[in-house]
Scaffold this motif. Structure first.
Motif, PDB file in Angstrom:
ATOM      1  N   SER A   9      58.408 101.249  49.341  1.00 58.91           N
ATOM      2  CA  SER A   9      59.411 102.103  48.689  1.00 58.91           C
ATOM      3  C   SER A   9      59.482 103.509  49.287  1.00 58.91           C
ATOM      4  CB  SER A   9      59.112 102.189  47.192  1.00 58.91           C
ATOM      5  OG  SER A   9      57.756 102.555  46.998  1.00 58.91           O
ATOM      6  N   ASN A  10      58.495 103.881  50.127  1.00 60.82           N
ATOM      7  CA  ASN A  10      58.601 105.206  50.765  1.00 60.82           C
ATOM      8  C   ASN A  10      59.891 105.320  51.581  1.00 60.82           C
ATOM      9  OD1 ASN A  10      56.096 105.618  49.683  1.00 60.82           O
ATOM     10  ND2 ASN A  10      55.026 105.944  51.619  1.00 60.82           N
ATOM     11  N   LEU A  11      60.430 104.183  52.015  1.00 60.96           N
ATOM     12  CA  LEU A  11      61.674 104.221  52.804  1.00 60.96           C
ATOM     13  C   LEU A  11      62.836 104.797  51.981  1.00 60.96           C
ATOM     14  CD1 LEU A  11      62.237 103.529  55.752  1.00 60.96           C
ATOM     15  CD2 LEU A  11      63.248 101.388  55.002  1.00 60.96           C
ATOM     16  N   LEU A  12      62.696 104.732  50.640  1.00 61.11           N
ATOM     17  CA  LEU A  12      63.751 105.303  49.782  1.00 61.11           C
ATOM     18  C   LEU A  12      63.873 106.818  49.970  1.00 61.11           C
ATOM     19  CD1 LEU A  12      63.043 103.238  46.531  1.00 61.11           C
ATOM     20  CD2 LEU A  12      65.074 103.049  47.999  1.00 61.11           C
ATOM     21  N   TRP A  13      62.795 107.464  50.473  1.00 64.04           N
ATOM     22  CA  TRP A  13      62.882 108.912  50.718  1.00 64.04           C
ATOM     23  C   TRP A  13      64.035 109.221  51.667  1.00 64.04           C
ATOM     24  CZ3 TRP A  13      56.950 109.426  52.138  1.00 64.04           C
ATOM     25  CH2 TRP A  13      56.184 109.338  50.974  1.00 64.04           C
ATOM     26  N   TRP A  14      64.343 108.250  52.549  1.00 62.17           N
ATOM     27  CA  TRP A  14      65.380 108.476  53.558  1.00 62.17           C
ATOM     28  C   TRP A  14      66.650 107.675  53.260  1.00 62.17           C
ATOM     29  CZ3 TRP A  14      60.184 107.711  55.232  1.00 62.17           C
ATOM     30  CH2 TRP A  14      59.556 108.900  55.600  1.00 62.17           C
ATOM     31  N   THR A  35      65.485  93.296  50.960  1.00 56.89           N
ATOM     32  CA  THR A  35      66.595  92.502  50.431  1.00 56.89           C
ATOM     33  C   THR A  35      66.846  92.866  48.959  1.00 56.89           C
ATOM     34  OG1 THR A  35      66.026  90.729  51.950  1.00 56.89           O
ATOM     35  CG2 THR A  35      67.415  90.127  50.072  1.00 56.89           C
ATOM     36  N   GLU A  36      65.757  93.017  48.202  1.00 60.00           N
ATOM     37  CA  GLU A  36      65.922  93.343  46.778  1.00 60.00           C
ATOM     38  C   GLU A  36      66.450  94.755  46.557  1.00 60.00           C
ATOM     39  OE1 GLU A  36      62.313  92.523  44.626  1.00 60.00           O
ATOM     40  OE2 GLU A  36      62.602  90.374  44.933  1.00 60.00           O
ATOM     41  N   HIS A  37      66.202  95.655  47.512  1.00 62.03           N
ATOM     42  CA  HIS A  37      66.585  97.060  47.314  1.00 62.03           C
ATOM     43  C   HIS A  37      67.749  97.488  48.204  1.00 62.03           C
ATOM     44  CE1 HIS A  37      62.635  96.808  45.459  1.00 62.03           C
ATOM     45  NE2 HIS A  37      63.036  97.806  44.700  1.00 62.03           N
ATOM     46  N   ARG A  38      68.466  96.502  48.750  1.00 69.06           N
ATOM     47  CA  ARG A  38      69.515  96.835  49.714  1.00 69.06           C
ATOM     48  C   ARG A  38      70.561  97.781  49.117  1.00 69.06           C
ATOM     49  NH1 ARG A  38      72.450  91.648  51.700  1.00 69.06           N
ATOM     50  NH2 ARG A  38      73.881  93.202  52.521  1.00 69.06           N
ATOM     51  N   ALA A  39      70.831  97.666  47.814  1.00 66.88           N
ATOM     52  CA  ALA A  39      71.880  98.496  47.203  1.00 66.88           C
ATOM     53  C   ALA A  39      71.596  99.987  47.387  1.00 66.88           C
ATOM     54  CB  ALA A  39      72.004  98.156  45.721  1.00 66.88           C
ATOM     55  N   ALA A  40      70.323 100.353  47.410  1.00 71.60           N
ATOM     56  CA  ALA A  40      69.973 101.780  47.548  1.00 71.60           C
ATOM     57  C   ALA A  40      70.364 102.328  48.916  1.00 71.60           C
ATOM     58  CB  ALA A  40      68.467 101.961  47.344  1.00 71.60           C
ATOM     59  N   PHE A  41      70.555 101.426  49.891  1.00 64.52           N
ATOM     60  CA  PHE A  41      70.820 101.867  51.262  1.00 64.52           C
ATOM     61  C   PHE A  41      72.269 101.629  51.681  1.00 64.52           C
ATOM     62  CE2 PHE A  41      66.344 100.546  50.924  1.00 64.52           C
ATOM     63  CZ  PHE A  41      65.717 101.721  51.282  1.00 64.52           C
ATOM     64  N   GLU A  42      73.074 101.061  50.772  1.00 62.57           N
ATOM     65  CA  GLU A  42      74.453 100.707  51.146  1.00 62.57           C
ATOM     66  C   GLU A  42      75.439 101.775  50.705  1.00 62.57           C
ATOM     67  OE1 GLU A  42      74.561  96.774  49.420  1.00 62.57           O
ATOM     68  OE2 GLU A  42      74.566  95.881  51.418  1.00 62.57           O
ATOM     69  N   PRO A  86      63.846 109.991  60.423  1.00 57.14           N
ATOM     70  CA  PRO A  86      62.815 110.685  61.200  1.00 57.14           C
ATOM     71  C   PRO A  86      61.461 109.990  61.031  1.00 57.14           C
ATOM     72  CG  PRO A  86      63.459 111.968  59.257  1.00 57.14           C
ATOM     73  CD  PRO A  86      64.331 110.759  59.264  1.00 57.14           C
ATOM     74  N   ASP A  87      60.870 109.585  62.157  1.00 57.31           N
ATOM     75  CA  ASP A  87      59.610 108.825  62.096  1.00 57.31           C
ATOM     76  C   ASP A  87      58.427 109.780  62.045  1.00 57.31           C
ATOM     77  OD1 ASP A  87      57.479 107.181  62.309  1.00 57.31           O
ATOM     78  OD2 ASP A  87      58.104 106.193  64.170  1.00 57.31           O
ATOM     79  N   GLN A  88      57.947 110.036  60.832  1.00 54.41           N
ATOM     80  CA  GLN A  88      56.803 110.942  60.647  1.00 54.41           C
ATOM     81  C   GLN A  88      55.512 110.319  61.171  1.00 54.41           C
ATOM     82  OE1 GLN A  88      57.599 113.869  59.402  1.00 54.41           O
ATOM     83  NE2 GLN A  88      59.673 113.203  58.894  1.00 54.41           N
ATOM     84  N   TYR A  89      55.534 109.002  61.367  1.00 58.81           N
ATOM     85  CA  TYR A  89      54.279 108.292  61.662  1.00 58.81           C
ATOM     86  C   TYR A  89      54.092 108.053  63.150  1.00 58.81           C
ATOM     87  CZ  TYR A  89      55.112 107.498  56.722  1.00 58.81           C
ATOM     88  OH  TYR A  89      55.379 107.690  55.394  1.00 58.81           O
ATOM     89  N   GLY A  90      55.036 108.565  63.990  1.00 56.06           N
ATOM     90  CA  GLY A  90      54.866 108.501  65.439  1.00 56.06           C
ATOM     91  C   GLY A  90      54.595 107.113  65.961  1.00 56.06           C
ATOM     92  N   ASP A  99      69.831 109.478  54.319  1.00 49.25           N
ATOM     93  CA  ASP A  99      70.059 109.440  55.772  1.00 49.25           C
ATOM     94  C   ASP A  99      70.590 108.071  56.183  1.00 49.25           C
ATOM     95  OD1 ASP A  99      69.216 112.037  56.496  1.00 49.25           O
ATOM     96  OD2 ASP A  99      67.119 111.436  56.291  1.00 49.25           O
ATOM     97  N   ILE A 100      69.978 107.029  55.636  1.00 46.44           N
ATOM     98  CA  ILE A 100      70.359 105.664  56.034  1.00 46.44           C
ATOM     99  C   ILE A 100      71.789 105.373  55.581  1.00 46.44           C
ATOM    100  CG2 ILE A 100      69.840 103.207  55.652  1.00 46.44           C
ATOM    101  CD1 ILE A 100      66.822 104.117  55.501  1.00 46.44           C
ATOM    102  N   ARG A 101      72.132 105.779  54.364  1.00 44.68           N
ATOM    103  CA  ARG A 101      73.503 105.549  53.880  1.00 44.68           C
ATOM    104  C   ARG A 101      74.504 106.291  54.758  1.00 44.68           C
ATOM    105  NH1 ARG A 101      71.167 106.090  48.636  1.00 44.68           N
ATOM    106  NH2 ARG A 101      71.780 108.284  48.600  1.00 44.68           N
ATOM    107  N   ALA A 102      74.106 107.481  55.226  1.00 45.68           N
ATOM    108  CA  ALA A 102      75.025 108.301  56.028  1.00 45.68           C
ATOM    109  C   ALA A 102      75.012 107.905  57.503  1.00 45.68           C
ATOM    110  CB  ALA A 102      74.643 109.772  55.883  1.00 45.68           C
ATOM    111  N   GLY A 103      74.170 106.935  57.877  1.00 47.79           N
ATOM    112  CA  GLY A 103      74.117 106.491  59.272  1.00 47.79           C
ATOM    113  C   GLY A 103      73.293 107.418  60.167  1.00 47.79           C
ATOM    114  N   ARG A 104      72.550 108.342  59.541  1.00 44.61           N
ATOM    115  CA  ARG A 104      71.697 109.231  60.339  1.00 44.61           C
ATOM    116  C   ARG A 104      70.364 108.538  60.635  1.00 44.61           C
ATOM    117  NH1 ARG A 104      73.800 113.106  56.610  1.00 44.61           N
ATOM    118  NH2 ARG A 104      72.007 112.770  55.236  1.00 44.61           N
ATOM    119  N   PRO A 105      69.735 108.827  61.783  1.00 49.45           N
ATOM    120  CA  PRO A 105      68.464 108.177  62.092  1.00 49.45           C
ATOM    121  C   PRO A 105      67.352 108.640  61.138  1.00 49.45           C
ATOM    122  CG  PRO A 105      69.036 109.773  63.790  1.00 49.45           C
ATOM    123  CD  PRO A 105      70.205 109.717  62.861  1.00 49.45           C
TER     124      PRO A 105
END
Ligand SMILES: NC(=O)c1ccc[n+]([C@@H]2O[C@H](COP(=O)([O-])OP(=O)(O)OC[C@H]3O[C@@H](n4cnc5c(N)ncnc54)[C@H](OP(=O)(O)O)[C@@H]3O)[C@@H](O)[C@H]2O)c1
Length: 283
Positions: A139-144, A276-283, A155-159, A147-153
């Protein structure tokens, strides 16, 4: 009666949902009951770790407590100790603590010490206890998500550092098992998903679910510092968080265990299932 702290948060809310579905009496702790949304079977209690006297009513009549340490707290150890003091005084029998992978490893920096006092206090007794040390939450991916909805890359904090990314619902399911029986007393479980994934692997998998490209981009240390600050982390703690990110970058958190499967009797869920279950958050 099970008390769930962090009941409005990532793992606690799922523990509430699972206990409600099983018909287990439970009580959800929050600092602001007026804002919290729970189903009719959930008792709600106000409590704040920074106001230890508020915890006494919360633990009254409780058999087991799910301990969530507030993220970014100035003094996470004090929070755990306040809750445990109230639990001991009320005769609570069992506690399950949400900790973090690598706790106690000095290589992680100060973040590796956040959960040490609470874990140690549990081991000192007298409660029966289980410690859960999960890897990075999917779920940490929800922080971004913005950005994902807006098509922005993203940022990979984990290098590019890989981690055993885990679905929060698996952590909650393990917590429920440990809350309901003594079978997991004295155990410290390092909980991971089924595979190690870098952030770019997560965005690639999410892209497949969304049917479009989800790019990620490497960030400089200065950009990473700005991101950490934007999370509201106190200035004196920023270097410590960056040390933790460097630990991941160096590949030290690329770990997978079988502990979810050993407790639940089924493999951990994949990141693709979570996406798949959380796709709505990114669409
Ligand atoms: N994210 C990860 O990848 C990861 C990995 C491993 C371990 N962890 C651990 O997981 C834990 C939870 O992190 P999270 O980011 O998912 O947070 P979260 O559980 O989503 O949210 C924090 C919870 O803490 C409660 N809280 C905050 N301050 C409080 C206070 N003073 N008194 C009582 N309750 C308080 C909030 O409740 P109210 O606002 O309702 O009061 C909220 O339910 C942290 O301890 C973290 O170290 C996280």
């Amino acid at each position: 009666m099970i008390l769930i702290t962090g009941a409005t948060g990532t793992i606690g809310s799922e523990v509430v949902r699972l206990l409600a579905a099983r018909g287990v009496p439970h009580r959800a702790l929050t600092r602001d009951p007026a804002r919290a949304r729970f189903g009719p079977g959930t008792e709600v209690v106000r409590g704040d770790y920074d106001d230890p006297s508020s915890l006494n009513a919360a633990v009254t009549g409780v058999d087991a407590v799910f301990m969530v340490t507030a993220p970014r707290a100035a003094s996470p150890g004090a929070h755990d100790l306040a809750l445990l003091a109230a639990a001991r005084a009320a005769g609570v029998r069992r506690a399950v603590k949400l900790s973090a992978i690598g706790t106690g490893d000095p290589g992680i920096g100060p973040g590796g010490a956040w959960h040490v006092p609470g874990e140690q206090a549990l081991r000192d007794g007298p409660l029966r206890w289980t410690v859960l040390r999960p890897s990075m939450f999917a779920s940490n991916l929800l922080w971004w998500a913005g950005d994902i909805r807006a098509g922005r890359p993203v940022p990979d904090q984990y290098g590019g550092g890989a981690q055993g990314v885990i679905d929060p619902s698996d952590i909650a399911a393990v917590a429920v098992e440990a809350l309901l029986t003594d079978d997991h007393h004295g155990r410290t479980y390092t909980l991971t998903g089924p595979e190690t994934l870098a952030l770019s692997d997560m965005t690639t998998l999410l892209g497949k679910v969304l049917g479009r490209d989800v790019p990620s981009v490497d960030v400089t240390e200065a950009e990473s510092r700005a991101f950490v600050r934007s999370l509201g982390i106190p200035e004196e703690a920023v270097d410590g968080v960056l040390e933790g990110l460097a630990y991941v970058r160096a590949g030290h958190n690329a770990i997978v265990t079988d502990e979810v499967e050993r407790v639940l009797g089924r493999p951990p869920r994949t990141f693709a299932q979570w996406a798949t279950e959380h796709r709505a958050a990114f669409e």
